[in-house]
Design a protein around this motif. Structure first.
Motif, PDB file in Angstrom:
ATOM      1  N   VAL A 270       0.511  -0.911   0.080  1.00 10.43           N
ATOM      2  CA  VAL A 270      -0.215   0.065  -0.094  1.00 10.43           C
ATOM      3  C   VAL A 270       0.725   1.598  -0.141  1.00 10.43           C
ATOM      4  CG1 VAL A 270      -1.445   1.645   1.342  1.00 10.43           C
ATOM      5  CG2 VAL A 270      -2.110  -1.315   1.342  1.00 10.43           C
ATOM      6  N   ALA A 271       2.176   1.167   0.700  1.00 11.67           N
ATOM      7  CA  ALA A 271       2.559   2.297   1.074  1.00 11.67           C
ATOM      8  C   ALA A 271       3.627   2.672  -0.621  1.00 11.67           C
ATOM      9  CB  ALA A 271       3.351   1.817   1.530  1.00 11.67           C
ATOM     10  N   ALA A 272       4.066   1.318  -0.951  1.00  9.17           N
ATOM     11  CA  ALA A 272       4.695   1.718  -2.781  1.00  9.17           C
ATOM     12  C   ALA A 272       3.499   2.340  -3.914  1.00  9.17           C
ATOM     13  CB  ALA A 272       5.358   0.846  -2.817  1.00  9.17           C
ATOM     14  N   LEU A 273       1.644   2.151  -3.855  1.00  9.90           N
ATOM     15  CA  LEU A 273       1.376   2.416  -5.001  1.00  9.90           C
ATOM     16  C   LEU A 273       0.997   3.562  -3.757  1.00  9.90           C
ATOM     17  CD1 LEU A 273      -0.857  -0.644  -4.445  1.00  9.90           C
ATOM     18  CD2 LEU A 273      -0.074  -0.264  -6.320  1.00  9.90           C
ATOM     19  N   LEU A 274       0.688   4.196  -2.438  1.00 10.49           N
ATOM     20  CA  LEU A 274       0.277   5.622  -2.956  1.00 10.49           C
ATOM     21  C   LEU A 274       1.868   6.004  -3.273  1.00 10.49           C
ATOM     22  CD1 LEU A 274      -1.152   5.755   0.932  1.00 10.49           C
ATOM     23  CD2 LEU A 274      -2.177   5.651  -1.177  1.00 10.49           C
ATOM     24  N   GLU A 275       2.926   5.377  -2.765  1.00  8.03           N
ATOM     25  CA  GLU A 275       3.788   6.703  -3.209  1.00  8.03           C
ATOM     26  C   GLU A 275       3.790   6.958  -4.808  1.00  8.03           C
ATOM     27  OE1 GLU A 275       9.165   6.332  -3.530  1.00  8.03           O
ATOM     28  OE2 GLU A 275       7.732   5.137  -2.041  1.00  8.03           O
ATOM     29  N   LEU A 276       3.289   6.117  -5.224  1.00  8.05           N
ATOM     30  CA  LEU A 276       3.444   6.202  -7.155  1.00  8.05           C
ATOM     31  C   LEU A 276       2.254   6.864  -7.274  1.00  8.05           C
ATOM     32  CD1 LEU A 276       3.452   4.355  -9.871  1.00  8.05           C
ATOM     33  CD2 LEU A 276       2.205   3.100  -9.524  1.00  8.05           C
ATOM     34  N   GLU A 277       1.413   6.578  -6.421  1.00 13.70           N
ATOM     35  CA  GLU A 277       0.319   7.559  -6.794  1.00 13.70           C
ATOM     36  C   GLU A 277       0.719   9.398  -6.355  1.00 13.70           C
ATOM     37  OE1 GLU A 277      -4.063   8.781  -4.779  1.00 13.70           O
ATOM     38  OE2 GLU A 277      -2.340   8.881  -3.716  1.00 13.70           O
ATOM     39  N   ALA A 278       1.097   9.886  -5.621  1.00 13.36           N
ATOM     40  CA  ALA A 278       1.502  10.797  -5.767  1.00 13.36           C
ATOM     41  C   ALA A 278       2.414  11.293  -7.016  1.00 13.36           C
ATOM     42  CB  ALA A 278       2.295  10.669  -4.206  1.00 13.36           C
ATOM     43  N   GLY A 279       3.248  10.269  -7.566  1.00 15.58           N
ATOM     44  CA  GLY A 279       3.804  10.552  -8.863  1.00 15.58           C
ATOM     45  C   GLY A 279       3.253  11.063  -9.625  1.00 15.58           C
ATOM     46  N   MET A 280       2.010   9.729 -10.180  1.00 15.14           N
ATOM     47  CA  MET A 280       1.134  10.308 -10.979  1.00 15.14           C
ATOM     48  C   MET A 280      -0.370  11.236 -10.866  1.00 15.14           C
ATOM     49  SD  MET A 280      -0.126   6.455 -11.557  1.00 15.14           S
ATOM     50  CE  MET A 280      -1.466   6.607 -12.833  1.00 15.14           C
ATOM     51  N   ARG A 281       0.236  12.043  -9.676  1.00 13.58           N
ATOM     52  CA  ARG A 281      -0.916  13.414  -9.354  1.00 13.58           C
ATOM     53  C   ARG A 281      -0.170  14.096  -8.952  1.00 13.58           C
ATOM     54  NH1 ARG A 281      -5.173  13.278 -11.284  1.00 13.58           N
ATOM     55  NH2 ARG A 281      -6.143  14.620  -9.040  1.00 13.58           N
ATOM     56  N   GLY A 282       1.363  14.103  -8.790  1.00 14.65           N
ATOM     57  CA  GLY A 282       1.604  15.728  -8.678  1.00 14.65           C
ATOM     58  C   GLY A 282       1.593  16.047  -7.724  1.00 14.65           C
TER      59      GLY A 282
END
Length: 332
Positions: A270-282
């Motif tokens: 989950v932590a890795a996905l949220l980090e990915l989301e932050a990158g995708m969504r700025g």
């Protein structure tokens, strides 16, 4: 996972198979075991997907019998630029899913009724996108073959108790036979687990790109993990060598991210996905899904075509949390 790593893993499994054969029957036992291993590799290459689906009594569905679920997978397959896989449903209350097949042209994805009935559309999209990522990465071949060989190594190790070794190695004795019974299956499991965790992280990342919604997959992982601890999966308990194929370990008491776990811990994923989301969504979050909220009912509605690979919903709007109506949420 590339073909080089696949070859290394199959070589390790085959070597282990031969080593157990040598300890049980000496040089002749090793040769027999290697021949059997080669035959099993060939058989598993062509048949392991059907074997695994049969283990779980999976039933194939199509656009007529499960229009919403089949259409969702079709949209995601187009996003991922993959051929349409065969789609299966498993009658099991535990929410879970897996993919199988020797290549993208002969792939299949399966989801339990527990997953289809307890997750939202966004969460189901995330799960099935994760499984299609395994197909795209060609993980499915290694997943099915290692499941077959791990089970075979366990059976071969059990023979040690009855045969106890050959004259070539002066016999194993009771202690040696028991040691093989314990250590050989353990070694086979470690070979599987050594690559399983990194493979899951890679599939999480690609799955989030296919669906365009890392948070939907993250929420699904939390929901599935919580329910899998409470709802037993008797079919998986009877076939533990297939546990690594599922998106979340279906076996009870196997949640820690350690040497003996088949999956990374849910918290780390989950932590890795949220980090990915932050990158995708700025750095901006999706407002659509809050973790640990009550399970939302799947409503009927109109589904549009999903976004392309790597895209996200415009302006942070949530996509519809529903599937097209007609015959219940997932067909009959």
């Amino acid at each position: 996972m590339n073909y080089f790593k696949t070859g290394l893993l199959l070589a390790a499994m085959t070597a282990l198979f031969g080593a157990v054969g040598f300890l049980i029957g000496g040089e002749s036992g090793m040769l027999i075991a290697l021949v059997v291993a080669a035959a099993m590799n060939l058989f598993a290459y062509w048949n392991s997907d059907r074997m695994v689906l049969r283990m779980y009594n999976a039933r194939e569905v199509d656009a007529r019998t499960a229009p919403e679920f089949y259409g969702l997978v079709a949209d995601l397959a187009r996003n991922a630029q993959l051929p349409m896989p065969r789609v299966y449903v498993i009658d099991n209350d535990q929410p879970n899913a897996f993919a199988t097949g020797r290549n993208p042209q002969n792939a299949a994805v399966a989801a339990t009724t527990g997953l289809l009935h307890s997750l939202t559309r966004e969460e189901i999209e995330g799960v099935m996108a994760h499984e299609l990522a395994h197909v795209k990465n060609r993980d499915t071949l290694i997943m099915t073959i290692t499941a077959t060989l791990a089970g075979a190594i366990g059976m071969l190790a059990n023979f040690a108790l009855f045969f106890g070794g050959s004259r070539d190695n002066r016999g194993l004795g009771l202690i040696g036979s028991l040691a093989i019974m314990i250590l050989a299956p353990l070694a086979a499991a470690l070979v599987q687990m050594a690559i399983s965790r990194s493979r899951e992280y890679a599939a999480d990342r690609m799955g989030a790109e296919i669906s365009g919604n890392p948070r939907g997959l993250a929420s699904a992982l939390q929901r599935i993990s919580g329910q899998a601890k409470r709802i037993p999966n008797e079919q998986a308990e009877g076939n533990p060598a297939t546990a690594h194929m599922f998106i979340i370990n279906p076996l009870h008491g196997r949640g820690a991210d350690n040497l003996f776990s088949t999956h990374p811990s849910t918290e780390n994923r989950v932590a890795a996905l949220l980090e990915l989301e932050a990158g995708m969504r700025g750095g901006r979050n999706y407002p659509s899904t809050r973790f640990n909220e009550p399970v939302a009912a799947v409503k009927s509605g109109t589904a549009g075509t999903g976004p392309g690979v790597g895209s996200v919903p415009p302006s942070g709007r949530r996509r519809q949390n529903s599937l097209p109506g007609g015959r219940g949420p997932w067909g009959r």
